[in-house]
Design a protein around this motif. Structure first.
Motif, PDB file in Angstrom:
ATOM      1  N   PRO A 314       0.807  -1.233   0.000  1.00  0.00           N
ATOM      2  CA  PRO A 314       0.000   0.000   0.000  1.00  0.00           C
ATOM      3  C   PRO A 314       0.836   1.277   0.000  1.00  0.00           C
ATOM      4  O   PRO A 314       0.281   2.374   0.041  1.00  0.00           O
ATOM      5  N   ASP A 315       2.158   1.156  -0.067  1.00  0.00           N
ATOM      6  CA  ASP A 315       3.026   2.309   0.185  1.00  0.00           C
ATOM      7  C   ASP A 315       2.861   3.425  -0.840  1.00  0.00           C
ATOM      8  O   ASP A 315       2.766   4.600  -0.483  1.00  0.00           O
ATOM      9  N   ARG A 316       2.843   3.076  -2.136  1.00  0.00           N
ATOM     10  CA  ARG A 316       2.777   4.132  -3.148  1.00  0.00           C
ATOM     11  C   ARG A 316       1.468   4.908  -3.048  1.00  0.00           C
ATOM     12  O   ARG A 316       1.456   6.138  -3.197  1.00  0.00           O
ATOM     13  N   ALA A 317       0.360   4.223  -2.809  1.00  0.00           N
ATOM     14  CA  ALA A 317      -0.927   4.914  -2.695  1.00  0.00           C
ATOM     15  C   ALA A 317      -0.942   5.840  -1.486  1.00  0.00           C
ATOM     16  O   ALA A 317      -1.527   6.933  -1.536  1.00  0.00           O
ATOM     17  N   ARG A 318      -0.331   5.409  -0.401  1.00  0.00           N
ATOM     18  CA  ARG A 318      -0.285   6.250   0.792  1.00  0.00           C
ATOM     19  C   ARG A 318       0.505   7.529   0.519  1.00  0.00           C
ATOM     20  O   ARG A 318       0.099   8.629   0.914  1.00  0.00           O
ATOM     21  N   ILE A 319       1.620   7.388  -0.181  1.00  0.00           N
ATOM     22  CA  ILE A 319       2.493   8.540  -0.430  1.00  0.00           C
ATOM     23  C   ILE A 319       1.973   9.402  -1.580  1.00  0.00           C
ATOM     24  O   ILE A 319       1.895  10.628  -1.479  1.00  0.00           O
ATOM     25  N   GLY A 320       1.607   8.756  -2.695  1.00  0.00           N
ATOM     26  CA  GLY A 320       1.253   9.505  -3.897  1.00  0.00           C
ATOM     27  C   GLY A 320      -0.175  10.000  -3.937  1.00  0.00           C
ATOM     28  O   GLY A 320      -0.449  11.072  -4.487  1.00  0.00           O
ATOM     29  N   LEU A 321      -1.114   9.222  -3.368  1.00  0.00           N
ATOM     30  CA  LEU A 321      -2.526   9.607  -3.384  1.00  0.00           C
ATOM     31  C   LEU A 321      -3.000  10.149  -2.044  1.00  0.00           C
ATOM     32  O   LEU A 321      -4.079  10.730  -1.965  1.00  0.00           O
ATOM     33  N   GLY A 322      -2.229   9.924  -0.996  1.00  0.00           N
ATOM     34  CA  GLY A 322      -2.723  10.247   0.335  1.00  0.00           C
ATOM     35  C   GLY A 322      -3.837   9.319   0.751  1.00  0.00           C
ATOM     36  O   GLY A 322      -4.722   9.684   1.535  1.00  0.00           O
ATOM     37  N   PHE A 323      -3.809   8.072   0.219  1.00  0.00           N
ATOM     38  CA  PHE A 323      -4.869   7.117   0.507  1.00  0.00           C
ATOM     39  C   PHE A 323      -4.373   5.994   1.394  1.00  0.00           C
ATOM     40  O   PHE A 323      -3.373   5.341   1.105  1.00  0.00           O
ATOM     41  N   SER A 324      -5.098   5.753   2.465  1.00  0.00           N
ATOM     42  CA  SER A 324      -4.922   4.562   3.292  1.00  0.00           C
ATOM     43  C   SER A 324      -6.309   4.061   3.650  1.00  0.00           C
ATOM     44  O   SER A 324      -7.192   4.850   4.021  1.00  0.00           O
ATOM     45  N   ALA A 325      -6.504   2.762   3.527  1.00  0.00           N
ATOM     46  CA  ALA A 325      -7.801   2.179   3.858  1.00  0.00           C
ATOM     47  C   ALA A 325      -8.108   2.368   5.346  1.00  0.00           C
ATOM     48  O   ALA A 325      -7.209   2.348   6.187  1.00  0.00           O
ATOM     49  N   THR A 326      -9.384   2.523   5.654  1.00  0.00           N
ATOM     50  CA  THR A 326      -9.801   2.718   7.047  1.00  0.00           C
ATOM     51  C   THR A 326     -10.583   1.532   7.595  1.00  0.00           C
ATOM     52  O   THR A 326     -10.809   1.457   8.807  1.00  0.00           O
ATOM     53  N   ILE A 327     -11.017   0.622   6.730  1.00  0.00           N
ATOM     54  CA  ILE A 327     -11.841  -0.509   7.151  1.00  0.00           C
ATOM     55  C   ILE A 327     -11.031  -1.792   7.005  1.00  0.00           C
ATOM     56  O   ILE A 327     -10.714  -2.221   5.897  1.00  0.00           O
ATOM     57  N   THR A 328     -10.661  -2.406   8.099  1.00  0.00           N
ATOM     58  CA  THR A 328      -9.891  -3.637   8.058  1.00  0.00           C
ATOM     59  C   THR A 328     -10.801  -4.814   7.714  1.00  0.00           C
ATOM     60  O   THR A 328     -12.013  -4.786   7.989  1.00  0.00           O
ATOM     61  N   PRO A 329     -10.247  -5.888   7.125  1.00  0.00           N
ATOM     62  CA  PRO A 329     -11.067  -7.075   6.894  1.00  0.00           C
ATOM     63  C   PRO A 329     -11.704  -7.631   8.165  1.00  0.00           C
ATOM     64  O   PRO A 329     -12.837  -8.123   8.129  1.00  0.00           O
ATOM     65  N   ALA A 330     -11.012  -7.542   9.290  1.00  0.00           N
ATOM     66  CA  ALA A 330     -11.563  -8.065  10.541  1.00  0.00           C
ATOM     67  C   ALA A 330     -12.855  -7.359  10.937  1.00  0.00           C
ATOM     68  O   ALA A 330     -13.724  -7.940  11.594  1.00  0.00           O
ATOM     69  N   ARG A 331     -12.990  -6.115  10.535  1.00  0.00           N
ATOM     70  CA  ARG A 331     -14.220  -5.356  10.808  1.00  0.00           C
ATOM     71  C   ARG A 331     -15.198  -5.420   9.650  1.00  0.00           C
ATOM     72  O   ARG A 331     -16.405  -5.591   9.828  1.00  0.00           O
ATOM     73  N   GLY A 332     -14.681  -5.270   8.438  1.00  0.00           N
ATOM     74  CA  GLY A 332     -15.557  -5.148   7.279  1.00  0.00           C
ATOM     75  C   GLY A 332     -16.184  -6.448   6.823  1.00  0.00           C
ATOM     76  O   GLY A 332     -17.341  -6.469   6.382  1.00  0.00           O
ATOM     77  N   ILE A 333     -15.437  -7.566   6.894  1.00  0.00           N
ATOM     78  CA  ILE A 333     -15.974  -8.818   6.375  1.00  0.00           C
ATOM     79  C   ILE A 333     -17.128  -9.342   7.231  1.00  0.00           C
ATOM     80  O   ILE A 333     -18.168  -9.753   6.679  1.00  0.00           O
ATOM     81  N   PRO A 334     -17.041  -9.346   8.559  1.00  0.00           N
ATOM     82  CA  PRO A 334     -18.226  -9.746   9.336  1.00  0.00           C
ATOM     83  C   PRO A 334     -19.441  -8.852   9.060  1.00  0.00           C
ATOM     84  O   PRO A 334     -20.573  -9.352   8.993  1.00  0.00           O
ATOM     85  N   ALA A 335     -19.221  -7.557   8.889  1.00  0.00           N
ATOM     86  CA  ALA A 335     -20.352  -6.662   8.580  1.00  0.00           C
ATOM     87  C   ALA A 335     -20.948  -7.001   7.213  1.00  0.00           C
ATOM     88  O   ALA A 335     -22.170  -6.884   7.005  1.00  0.00           O
ATOM     89  N   PHE A 336     -20.105  -7.430   6.291  1.00  0.00           N
ATOM     90  CA  PHE A 336     -20.574  -7.794   4.961  1.00  0.00           C
ATOM     91  C   PHE A 336     -21.501  -9.007   4.984  1.00  0.00           C
ATOM     92  O   PHE A 336     -22.342  -9.191   4.102  1.00  0.00           O
ATOM     93  N   ALA A 337     -21.395  -9.817   6.008  1.00  0.00           N
ATOM     94  CA  ALA A 337     -22.209 -11.042   6.102  1.00  0.00           C
ATOM     95  C   ALA A 337     -23.707 -10.743   6.086  1.00  0.00           C
ATOM     96  O   ALA A 337     -24.514 -11.586   5.668  1.00  0.00           O
ATOM     97  N   THR A 338     -24.106  -9.558   6.522  1.00  0.00           N
ATOM     98  CA  THR A 338     -25.525  -9.201   6.549  1.00  0.00           C
ATOM     99  C   THR A 338     -25.818  -7.933   5.743  1.00  0.00           C
ATOM    100  O   THR A 338     -26.925  -7.390   5.815  1.00  0.00           O
ATOM    101  N   ALA A 339     -24.850  -7.458   4.973  1.00  0.00           N
ATOM    102  CA  ALA A 339     -25.056  -6.254   4.175  1.00  0.00           C
ATOM    103  C   ALA A 339     -25.941  -6.572   2.969  1.00  0.00           C
ATOM    104  O   ALA A 339     -25.951  -7.702   2.476  1.00  0.00           O
ATOM    105  N   PRO A 340     -26.699  -5.599   2.473  1.00  0.00           N
ATOM    106  CA  PRO A 340     -27.541  -5.839   1.297  1.00  0.00           C
ATOM    107  C   PRO A 340     -26.704  -6.079   0.043  1.00  0.00           C
ATOM    108  O   PRO A 340     -25.689  -5.404  -0.176  1.00  0.00           O
ATOM    109  N   LEU A 341     -27.104  -7.057  -0.756  1.00  0.00           N
ATOM    110  CA  LEU A 341     -26.460  -7.353  -2.032  1.00  0.00           C
ATOM    111  C   LEU A 341     -27.381  -6.921  -3.169  1.00  0.00           C
ATOM    112  O   LEU A 341     -28.551  -6.618  -2.954  1.00  0.00           O
ATOM    113  N   ARG A 342     -26.860  -6.918  -4.377  1.00  0.00           N
ATOM    114  CA  ARG A 342     -27.719  -6.633  -5.528  1.00  0.00           C
ATOM    115  C   ARG A 342     -28.086  -7.941  -6.227  1.00  0.00           C
ATOM    116  O   ARG A 342     -27.278  -8.867  -6.314  1.00  0.00           O
ATOM    117  N   GLY A 343     -29.353  -7.956  -6.709  1.00  0.00           N
ATOM    118  CA  GLY A 343     -29.939  -9.122  -7.311  1.00  0.00           C
ATOM    119  C   GLY A 343     -29.127  -9.827  -8.276  1.00  0.00           C
ATOM    120  O   GLY A 343     -29.064 -10.916  -8.587  1.00  0.00           O
TER     121      GLY A 343
END
Length: 343
Positions: A314-343
């Motif tokens: 992730p280093d180049r994106a952090r430096i060049g875009l100022g982007f770092s993800a804020t949602i870790t898989p440990a948090r996001g994937i369990p939440a995805f288990a009940t999130a709405p999907l598209r048909g």
């Protein structure tokens, strides 16, 4: 800014549209609404139902556009070789036509949705012989349950390392080949016109609005659908394949950063990832645990052409875009288990 967003009704495109609008940008949405990507999803009001392969025919929409954010693509690894024209038509020809229309309209900035699949296998290191570039895993080894790549010198299993953006490109599917082609067309366009391209190499994007139950859906959605049916997720190989899963809201933020980039150069690619690797087995377990579903089943099955490990730096994106993800898989994937999907 005024942003033309292709694929604006899609899984990632919808999130990008929201992020841009919330920031105050004017979004001109274009989407073909292919059934395999959208099901019965209704697009945002004002979406233009158009085909990027015909971009020269609707180039008036590019008048006054500051930047094009190109998300439109047929996605997934492909089901059979007969899918090749589908990918080449929508992804390769569509991008080439869009670039030609942008040039005719005087639009000189592109944010391109690319993918980690351009790398093929990830980056591997042997403790004794250093960095290695393994070829495709032999069918005989996969059949015998030997899934790790082996060092060509000592035949010991290779360890994975994070992949930087300057790693060699080695597409191993129809989709991957089309994404490499998109990058090459965009780079050639930038060189020929003095324009600027920011290519975002998404790793495994997941989250609300992800398509369900299609051959082109991501593995997280496939696991999720199994659990909804009361079935155990079926994990291929031994479940030890390492990937990076990035939440769709973080992918949208990366696009926002790219659109607002102050001084884009001719062509730069960025890994868009969480920076927190997980195994496919862990993804299945996180989803199953979140809904108290059946324990995942490790099948030992495999698909020829699948890669073993792909983990991003992730280093180049952090430096060049100022982007770092804020949602870790440990948090996001369990939440995805009940999130709405598209048909």
């Amino acid at each position: 800014m005024r942003v033309l967003l292709t694929g604006s009704a899609g899984f990632i495109g919808s999130a990008v549209a929201r992020a841009l609008a919330e920031r105050g940008h004017e979004v001109v949405g274009v989407d073909l609404l292919l059934p395999q990507a959208h099901g019965e999803t209704s697009p945002r009001p004002g979406t233009h139902r158009l085909d990027v392969r015909d971009a020269l025919a609707w180039s008036e929409l590019l008048t006054g556009i500051d930047v094009v954010c190109h998300q439109a693509a047929v996605v997934g690894a492909g089901v059979t070789v007969s899918d090749l024209p589908l990918y080449a038509g929508h992804n390769d020809l569509g991008t080439a036509a869009l670039l030609a229309a942008m040039h005719a309209a005087g639009v000189r900035r592109l944010v391109l949705a690319s993918s980690m699949v351009v790398y093929g296998e990830g980056r591997y290191v042997c403790p004794e012989h250093g960095e290695q570039r393994p070829g495709a895993r032999p069918a005989a080894a996969l059949e015998a349950g030997v899934f790790e790549n082996a060092c060509p010198s000592c035949r010991q299993p290779l360890g994975w390392a994070s992949v930087p953006e300057d790693a060699p490109l080695d597409p191993r599917s129809a989709y991957a080949a089309s994404k490499v082609a998109q990058e090459h067309y965009a780079s050639a366009w930038a060189r020929a016109t003095g324009a600027a391209v920011t290519a975002l190499r998404y790793h495994n994007v997941y989250g609300p609005g992800m398509p369900r139950d299609t051959p082109y859906a991501g593995v997280a959605a496939i696991f999720r659908s199994s659990l909804e049916r009361g079935e155990a997720p079926r994990v291929f190989e031994d479940g030890g394949q390492v990937r990076d899963f990035v939440h769709v809201d973080d992918a949208a933020t990366a696009n926002l950063r790219a659109v607002e980039l102050a001084d884009p150069v001719a062509f730069t690619a960025y890994n868009i990832c969480s920076g927190t690797p997980v195994t496919i087995g862990e993804v299945a377990s996180l989803l199953a645990g979140a809904v108290r579903g059946p324990v995942p089943v490790v099948t030992g099955q495999y698909r020829l052409g699948d890669v073993r490990h792909v983990v991003a730096s992730p280093d180049r994106a952090r430096i060049g875009l100022g982007f770092s993800a804020t949602i870790t898989p440990a948090r996001g994937i369990p939440a995805f288990a009940t999130a709405p999907l598209r048909g």
